[in-house]
Design an enzyme around this catalytic site. Structure first.
Site, short mmCIF file in Angstrom:
data_model
loop_
_atom_site.label_atom_id
_atom_site.label_comp_id
_atom_site.label_asym_id
_atom_site.label_seq_id
_atom_site.Cartn_x
_atom_site.Cartn_y
_atom_site.Cartn_z
N ASP A 144 -8.59 -5.27 0.35
CA ASP A 144 -7.09 -5.59 1.07
C ASP A 144 -7.33 -5.94 2.42
OD1 ASP A 144 -4.32 -5.56 0.86
OD2 ASP A 144 -4.69 -4.25 2.45
N SER A 166 1.00 -1.18 -0.16
CA SER A 166 -0.08 0.14 -0.05
C SER A 166 0.71 1.46 0.05
CB SER A 166 -0.88 -0.10 1.19
OG SER A 166 -1.88 -1.06 1.20
N HIS A 222 7.40 -5.34 5.35
CA HIS A 222 7.91 -4.47 6.38
C HIS A 222 9.35 -4.86 6.33
CE1 HIS A 222 3.98 -3.14 7.75
NE2 HIS A 222 3.52 -4.16 7.30
O1 3PG Z 1 0.86 -3.79 7.34
C1 3PG Z 1 -0.29 -4.72 6.84
O2 3PG Z 1 -1.40 -4.53 7.18
C2 3PG Z 1 0.33 -5.65 5.56
O3 3PG Z 1 1.59 -6.08 6.23
C3 3PG Z 1 0.63 -4.81 4.43
O4 3PG Z 1 -0.61 -4.16 4.05
P1 3PG Z 1 -0.44 -2.95 3.33
O5 3PG Z 1 0.76 -2.68 2.38
O6 3PG Z 1 -1.87 -3.00 2.47
O7 3PG Z 1 -0.65 -1.89 4.27
MN MN Z 2 -3.21 -1.32 -0.43
MN MN Z 3 -2.51 -4.71 2.56
#
Ligand code: 3PG
Ligand code: MN
Ligand code: MN
Length: 510
Positions: free
Chosen positions: A396, A68, A129
């Site tokens: 998502d 994201s 992450h």
């Molecule tokens: O932090 C999260 O929830 C996932 O590890 C990654 O999701 P996001 O990139 O959609 O925030």
């Molecule tokens: Mn996303």
């Molecule tokens: Mn996500």
């Protein structure tokens, strides 16, 4: 590509469908299985294409799933941006990280005063992450500088990788430490505690006390600790290992955070540093990449410049935009889409939608989508608003539960919201650009390191759909067969009647 018959210079709506990826029909494709008559009709009837949202196209290492942060940053920047994970890897490959003056001076100081080095981060190769491979570089640097003791405080994943894989990664950590000749796991804790980003400080404090004070359930091995969780890898209870005596953080120790992404580690980082200060422990601290913490933590790798994107162009042109999202994705349509820039801009309004109580996404796959949609309709009805930018989070966020049936419902709720928004766009003479930021729900299983196929709620490398519903409904322009997220901002500017920004390398698709 036929000549566009869209009239540039209309107001519009940019709608990011979070986690809306494209993949061929398959038994684990929740997007395809869902009944989405409106999305199907818009995609079939209006100019549409697929946009690359992973790997090099957006500034990630080849083959890396989108996320994201980079997704929204590239949507805003109009160019791929070297993401933190890529920059860290480049610093490792060039040898710069090991020789980084901040790291060297911390490690040398620890060697001189006999302090321990504490390494805290997410132990998986999800590459969203953190990447456990980065840990081995830090371990090797600590060994080379003869730091006397190195403790690894391992956070288990089960979200960016298949659930049930924590033991495999913890074994890998032990092997990496053996190969480096230094380091042992001191404690283990699930990311649900350690990487809360919603301000649930009771969760965060469990991680603070594990890392700082070695407080947790005793376990014989890291694998035993992970295995004891009855809520999956994300919720491994804080566990101290019996053979890690003295692993609490002492005055004069050093601390290096090895997540490269800030959003889910910054709450813990701030809280832990405050706890250390309150308990009279002076601890030199570094982070692998830059964090958005209240505390000023020196970073080993600096962020790429993301200026000159959509927000800067809209500001320069005096284009008024309203940004709308649920709390889970609010920063994405404000801070990240603006290039990790928190400058207050007078031409922007921000609307953050929150709901009641603790979210149970499986039970409420609709989340607060009705309120998000209401806010989009309100903004679209205001003639002085040139551009509405909204994120629909459901595909998502519910996808991350790994629950196929709930994710199908999330797609169907999203379709109903898009129906209302498309009608409002038509009524207010606005174009509507729909795009995913990365894949997620179109693939709900993944092969685990042991070869088995498991439910998977994480992201993918698939392209995302991109659809332009022109303000002139009869428009028949076609889009190039393939696009990237970097083309979104130039296309938005074009539709608004403006040229792409000079820093943008993406192209208007119409
Ligand atoms: O932090 C999260 O929830 C996932 O590890 C990654 O999701 P996001 O990139 O959609 O925030
Ligand atoms: Mn996303
Ligand atoms: Mn996500």
């Amino acid at each position: 590509m036929t000549a566009p018959d869209t009239t540039p210079g209309d107001p519009g709506i940019l709608l990011v469908l979070d986690g809306w990826g494209h993949a061929p029909p398959a038994a684990d494709n929740a997007v395809d299985a869902a009944s989405t008559p409106v999305l199907d009709e818009l995609t079939g009837r209006y100019p549409s294409t697929q946009a690359d949202a992973s790997g090099e196209a957006v500034g990630l290492l080849p083959g890396t799933v989108g996320n994201s942060e980079i997704g929204h940053m590239v949507i805003g920047a109009g160019r791929p941006l070297p993401y933190d994970s890529l920059l860290v890897q480049q610093h490792i490959d060039s040898g710069e990280l090991r020789e980084n003056p901040r790291l060297v001076s911390l490690l040398d100081a620890l060697a001189v005063r006999g302090g321990a080095l504490h390494l805290v981060g997410l132990c998986s190769d999800g590459q969203i992450h953190a990447n456990v491979g980065h840990l081995s570089e830090l371990l090797a640097a600590a060994a080379a500088r003869r730091v006397p003791r190195v403790w690894i405080h391992a956070i288990t994943d089960g979200r960016d990788v298949a659930d049930g894989t924590a033991e495999t990664y913890l074994t890998q950590v032990t092997e990496l430490a053996a190969a480096a000749g230094t380091g042992a796991i001191a404690g283990v804790i699930g990311r649900g505690y350690a990487m809360d980003k919603a301000g649930n400080l009771d969760l965060t404090d469990r991680a603070v006390h594990l890392v700082a004070d070695a407080e947790g359930t005793e376990a014989n091995t890291a694998a035993e600790a992970a295995d004891a969780s009855d809520r999956g890898d994300e919720w491994v209870d804080p566990s101290v290992l019996r053979d890690a005596p003295g692993a609490r953080i002492a005055d004069g120790d050093g601390l290096v955070w090895f997540n490269f992404r800030s959003d889910r580690i910054q709450q813990l980082a701030d809280r832990l540093l405050e706890h250390l200060a309150a308990t009279a422990r002076t601890v030199d601290t570094l982070s692998l990449a830059q964090y958005d913490t209240r505390a000023d933590i020196p970073a080993l790798v600096q962020r790429a410049d993301a200026s000159g994107g959509l927000a800067d162009e809209l500001t320069a042109a005096g284009v008024r935009s309203v940004r709308i999202a649920e709390a889970e994705k609010f920063e994405h349509v404000t801070y990240y889409i603006n290039g990790r820039d928190s400058t207050a801009r007078s031409v922007e309004e921000h609307v953050r939608i929150t709901g009641p109580g603790a979210p149970d996404y499986k039970a409420r796959p609709e989340m607060n989508l009705d309120q998000v949609t209401d806010a989009v309709l309100d903004a679209a009805a205001r003639p002085e608003v040139d551009l509405v930018i909204a994120n629909l989070a459901n595909i998502d966020v519910v996808g991350h539960t790994g629950d196929y049936a709930a994710t199908v419902k999330a797609c169907e709720h999203t379709d109903a919201a898009v129906a209302r928004i498309a009608t409002a766009a038509a009524e207010s003479g606005r174009w509507l650009l729909l795009v995913g930021d990365h894949g997620n729900a179109e693939k709900m299983t993944k092969q685990a390191p042991d070869g088995t196929s498991r439910p998977y709620g994480g992201h993918t490398t698939h392209p995302v759909p991109l659809v332009v519903v022109p303000a002139n409904k009869e428009a028949t322009a076609t889009l190039p067969q393939r696009a990237t997220l970097a083309d979104v901002a130039p296309t938005v500017l074009h539709l608004l009647g403006h040229k792409p920004g000079s820093a943008m390398t993406g192209r208007p698709l119409l």
